[in-house]
Design a protein around this motif. Structure first.
Motif, mmCIF file in Angstrom:
data_model
loop_
_atom_site.group_PDB
_atom_site.id
_atom_site.type_symbol
_atom_site.label_atom_id
_atom_site.label_comp_id
_atom_site.label_asym_id
_atom_site.label_seq_id
_atom_site.Cartn_x
_atom_site.Cartn_y
_atom_site.Cartn_z
ATOM 1 N N ASN A 62 0.846 -1.182 0.000
ATOM 2 C CA ASN A 62 0.000 0.000 0.000
ATOM 3 C C ASN A 62 0.893 1.247 0.000
ATOM 4 O O ASN A 62 1.574 1.538 0.982
ATOM 5 C CB ASN A 62 -0.936 0.008 1.203
ATOM 6 C CG ASN A 62 -1.973 1.116 1.104
ATOM 7 O OD1 ASN A 62 -1.648 2.266 0.851
ATOM 8 N ND2 ASN A 62 -3.222 0.760 1.306
ATOM 9 N N LEU A 63 0.874 1.979 -1.104
ATOM 10 C CA LEU A 63 1.760 3.127 -1.271
ATOM 11 C C LEU A 63 1.234 4.394 -0.608
ATOM 12 O O LEU A 63 1.856 5.451 -0.728
ATOM 13 C CB LEU A 63 1.994 3.395 -2.757
ATOM 14 C CG LEU A 63 2.701 2.288 -3.534
ATOM 15 C CD1 LEU A 63 2.906 2.701 -4.986
ATOM 16 C CD2 LEU A 63 4.036 1.928 -2.886
ATOM 17 N N SER A 64 0.119 4.277 0.111
ATOM 18 C CA SER A 64 -0.383 5.419 0.869
ATOM 19 C C SER A 64 0.028 5.367 2.334
ATOM 20 O O SER A 64 -0.191 6.337 3.067
ATOM 21 C CB SER A 64 -1.912 5.487 0.772
ATOM 22 O OG SER A 64 -2.312 5.727 -0.554
ATOM 23 N N ILE A 65 0.644 4.253 2.743
ATOM 24 C CA ILE A 65 1.114 4.140 4.123
ATOM 25 C C ILE A 65 2.584 3.731 4.165
ATOM 26 O O ILE A 65 3.290 4.027 5.128
ATOM 27 C CB ILE A 65 0.225 3.166 4.927
ATOM 28 C CG1 ILE A 65 0.487 3.283 6.428
ATOM 29 C CG2 ILE A 65 0.390 1.742 4.456
ATOM 30 C CD1 ILE A 65 -0.530 2.541 7.283
ATOM 31 N N LEU A 66 3.065 3.091 3.116
ATOM 32 C CA LEU A 66 4.482 2.750 2.959
ATOM 33 C C LEU A 66 5.083 3.572 1.819
ATOM 34 O O LEU A 66 4.391 3.945 0.862
ATOM 35 C CB LEU A 66 4.646 1.257 2.681
ATOM 36 C CG LEU A 66 4.423 0.355 3.902
ATOM 37 C CD1 LEU A 66 4.094 -1.063 3.481
ATOM 38 C CD2 LEU A 66 5.656 0.378 4.806
ATOM 39 N N PHE A 67 6.351 3.868 1.935
ATOM 40 C CA PHE A 67 7.084 4.714 0.992
ATOM 41 C C PHE A 67 6.566 6.154 0.962
ATOM 42 O O PHE A 67 6.809 6.893 -0.001
ATOM 43 C CB PHE A 67 7.074 4.118 -0.428
ATOM 44 C CG PHE A 67 7.827 2.832 -0.537
ATOM 45 C CD1 PHE A 67 9.209 2.810 -0.467
ATOM 46 C CD2 PHE A 67 7.154 1.620 -0.683
ATOM 47 C CE1 PHE A 67 9.909 1.604 -0.567
ATOM 48 C CE2 PHE A 67 7.841 0.427 -0.768
ATOM 49 C CZ PHE A 67 9.228 0.417 -0.705
ATOM 50 N N THR A 68 5.869 6.560 2.023
ATOM 51 C CA THR A 68 5.354 7.937 2.044
ATOM 52 C C THR A 68 6.453 8.962 2.306
ATOM 53 O O THR A 68 6.194 10.172 2.250
ATOM 54 C CB THR A 68 4.244 8.088 3.096
ATOM 55 O OG1 THR A 68 4.745 7.663 4.372
ATOM 56 C CG2 THR A 68 3.029 7.264 2.731
ATOM 57 N N GLU A 69 7.678 8.499 2.573
ATOM 58 C CA GLU A 69 8.805 9.430 2.658
ATOM 59 C C GLU A 69 9.187 9.955 1.275
ATOM 60 O O GLU A 69 10.017 10.872 1.160
ATOM 61 C CB GLU A 69 10.010 8.754 3.311
ATOM 62 C CG GLU A 69 10.598 7.585 2.549
ATOM 63 C CD GLU A 69 10.002 6.230 2.932
ATOM 64 O OE1 GLU A 69 10.709 5.220 2.786
ATOM 65 O OE2 GLU A 69 8.828 6.197 3.370
ATOM 66 N N LEU A 70 8.577 9.391 0.231
ATOM 67 C CA LEU A 70 8.849 9.795 -1.148
ATOM 68 C C LEU A 70 7.624 10.469 -1.753
ATOM 69 O O LEU A 70 6.482 10.186 -1.355
ATOM 70 C CB LEU A 70 9.199 8.570 -1.995
ATOM 71 C CG LEU A 70 10.432 7.768 -1.576
ATOM 72 C CD1 LEU A 70 10.522 6.492 -2.400
ATOM 73 C CD2 LEU A 70 11.692 8.606 -1.745
ATOM 74 N N PRO A 71 7.810 11.328 -2.753
ATOM 75 C CA PRO A 71 6.663 11.862 -3.492
ATOM 76 C C PRO A 71 5.868 10.724 -4.130
ATOM 77 O O PRO A 71 6.432 9.669 -4.472
ATOM 78 C CB PRO A 71 7.306 12.764 -4.551
ATOM 79 C CG PRO A 71 8.671 13.085 -4.021
ATOM 80 C CD PRO A 71 9.092 11.880 -3.238
ATOM 81 N N LEU A 72 4.576 10.943 -4.323
ATOM 82 C CA LEU A 72 3.693 9.900 -4.846
ATOM 83 C C LEU A 72 4.238 9.243 -6.098
ATOM 84 O O LEU A 72 4.255 8.006 -6.205
ATOM 85 C CB LEU A 72 2.308 10.503 -5.124
ATOM 86 C CG LEU A 72 1.299 9.590 -5.822
ATOM 87 C CD1 LEU A 72 0.940 8.405 -4.933
ATOM 88 C CD2 LEU A 72 0.055 10.369 -6.219
ATOM 89 N N LEU A 73 4.704 10.023 -7.044
ATOM 90 C CA LEU A 73 5.094 9.470 -8.336
ATOM 91 C C LEU A 73 6.399 8.686 -8.279
ATOM 92 O O LEU A 73 6.733 7.962 -9.235
ATOM 93 C CB LEU A 73 5.193 10.578 -9.380
ATOM 94 C CG LEU A 73 3.885 11.330 -9.663
ATOM 95 C CD1 LEU A 73 4.090 12.357 -10.768
ATOM 96 C CD2 LEU A 73 2.758 10.373 -10.033
ATOM 97 N N GLU A 74 7.131 8.782 -7.168
ATOM 98 C CA GLU A 74 8.357 8.007 -7.008
ATOM 99 C C GLU A 74 8.122 6.685 -6.267
ATOM 100 O O GLU A 74 9.017 5.828 -6.234
ATOM 101 C CB GLU A 74 9.408 8.828 -6.260
ATOM 102 C CG GLU A 74 9.882 10.065 -7.017
ATOM 103 C CD GLU A 74 10.912 10.869 -6.248
ATOM 104 O OE1 GLU A 74 11.506 10.315 -5.291
ATOM 105 O OE2 GLU A 74 11.117 12.055 -6.575
ATOM 106 N N ARG A 75 6.960 6.528 -5.698
ATOM 107 C CA ARG A 75 6.711 5.346 -4.868
ATOM 108 C C ARG A 75 6.607 4.045 -5.669
ATOM 109 O O ARG A 75 7.112 3.010 -5.205
ATOM 110 C CB ARG A 75 5.462 5.561 -4.010
ATOM 111 C CG ARG A 75 5.617 6.690 -3.002
ATOM 112 C CD ARG A 75 4.327 6.935 -2.233
ATOM 113 N NE ARG A 75 4.307 8.290 -1.676
ATOM 114 C CZ ARG A 75 3.248 8.854 -1.126
ATOM 115 N NH1 ARG A 75 2.110 8.175 -1.039
ATOM 116 N NH2 ARG A 75 3.320 10.090 -0.669
ATOM 117 N N PRO A 76 5.946 4.021 -6.834
ATOM 118 C CA PRO A 76 5.923 2.751 -7.573
ATOM 119 C C PRO A 76 7.312 2.217 -7.878
ATOM 120 O O PRO A 76 7.569 1.015 -7.723
ATOM 121 C CB PRO A 76 5.146 3.107 -8.847
ATOM 122 C CG PRO A 76 4.254 4.236 -8.440
ATOM 123 C CD PRO A 76 5.096 5.045 -7.491
ATOM 124 N N ALA A 77 8.212 3.084 -8.289
ATOM 125 C CA ALA A 77 9.576 2.626 -8.587
ATOM 126 C C ALA A 77 10.284 2.129 -7.339
ATOM 127 O O ALA A 77 11.047 1.155 -7.384
ATOM 128 C CB ALA A 77 10.381 3.758 -9.232
#
Length: 286
Positions: free
Chosen positions: A18-33
């Motif tokens: 879930n990229l809304s609770i994990l990888f939130t230290e990054l901008p949204l568009l960088e989270r999939p990568a």
């Protein structure tokens, strides 16, 4: 962190991030990568644009491109749910502007899901509102969920109904598995489509004190998606006391073969360091 799941057990279940609770230290568009770099091929999201149910097409296109460039499949998406994370817990049953926003979002979210091959759309029910008859809110919710179920069906997706937990969401009325299942059944009866399903979140159910093996055994056939976090703390599996390996085994034995979303908090460390419990080969999906 040592692997919580054995290689064999981990490899025959499908996990997404879930990229809304994990990888939130990054901008949204960088989270999939970032998720892809950690070995995951599938992700899910809360509605990313909390201020608007109808973002500009350019922003939708940019997210689609970020997902595709990373090689990540979006497997779950929330409809507009207000300020999340924050005080709101959905808009489906909230009269006035929030309900209007939800309705404006239905086709936007469904069309975006279709554009990226996402097959599950989650509609958070919404908090109780002071001075409003709960029966009025429930009637509004059913009307809106019927609309959402039809839109989901139009794009070949299911509609998810989620239980939250009373300690953290005291105004949210669906704080038991039976309460959510009752709504699932009402939506399916109203539409005749059968595409409303239960989102079984083991963390929320555990916070409500439910018998988790019993809930799995009883509702696995109506479950369309699973989310996990440990309890206490909503951290990664292995940081609390939930027997998540056993619970995942129970889900598999009960016939659930869908996605298991990682919806936990990474804590102070970077999100990429929170996956040591999960064997690398289990992150790629099937």
């Amino acid at each position: 962190m040592a692997p919580l799941l054995s290689d064999k057990r981990g490899s025959d279940q499908r996990f997404d991030v879930n990229l809304s609770i994990l990888f939130t230290e990054l901008p949204l568009l960088e989270r999939p990568a970032a998720a892809a770099a950690a070995g995951f091929t599938a992700v899910e999201l809360w509605w990313p644009w909390i201020e608007t149910p109808t973002p500009p097409q350019a922003e939708l296109d940019a997210l689609k491109k970020a997902l595709e460039d990373a090689g990540t499949q979006l497997v779950g998406l929330n409809f507009y749910a207000g300020q999340l994370p924050g005080p709101d817990r959905g808009a489906v049953s909230v009269p006035g502007e929030e309900s209007d926003r939800f309705r404006a979002n239905i086709d936007v979210a469904a069309d975006f899901a279709a554009s990226v091959g996402c097959k599950a759309l989650n509609a958070l029910y919404g908090n109780r509102v002071d001075g409003v008859d709960p029966a009025v809110q429930d009637e509004l919710a059913l009307e809106n969920l019927v609309r959402a179920a039809r839109a989901a069906d139009r794009v070949g997706a299911i509609l998810l109904i989620e239980t939250l937990n009373k300690p953290e969401s005291p105004l949210y009325p669906l704080v038991s598995a039976p309460a959510a299942i009752e709504v699932v059944d009402k939506v399916n009866a109203a539409t005749g489509l059968g595409n409303a399903k239960f989102l079984l979140d083991l963390y929320h159910l555990s916070m409500n004190g439910e018998d988790l093996p019993q809930a799995i055994a009883t509702y696995a056939d109506k479950t369309g998606h699973v989310q996990i976090a440990d309890n206490p703390g909503r951290g990664a599996p292995g940081t609390g006391s939930l027997p998540l390996e056993d619970l995942l085994d129970s889900l598999r034995k009960a016939g659930y073969d869908g996605w298991v979303g990682l919806e936990y908090k990474a804590g102070d460390a970077p999100s990429a360091e929170s996956f040591g419990w999960l064997p690398a080969e289990a992150r790629a999906g099937h």
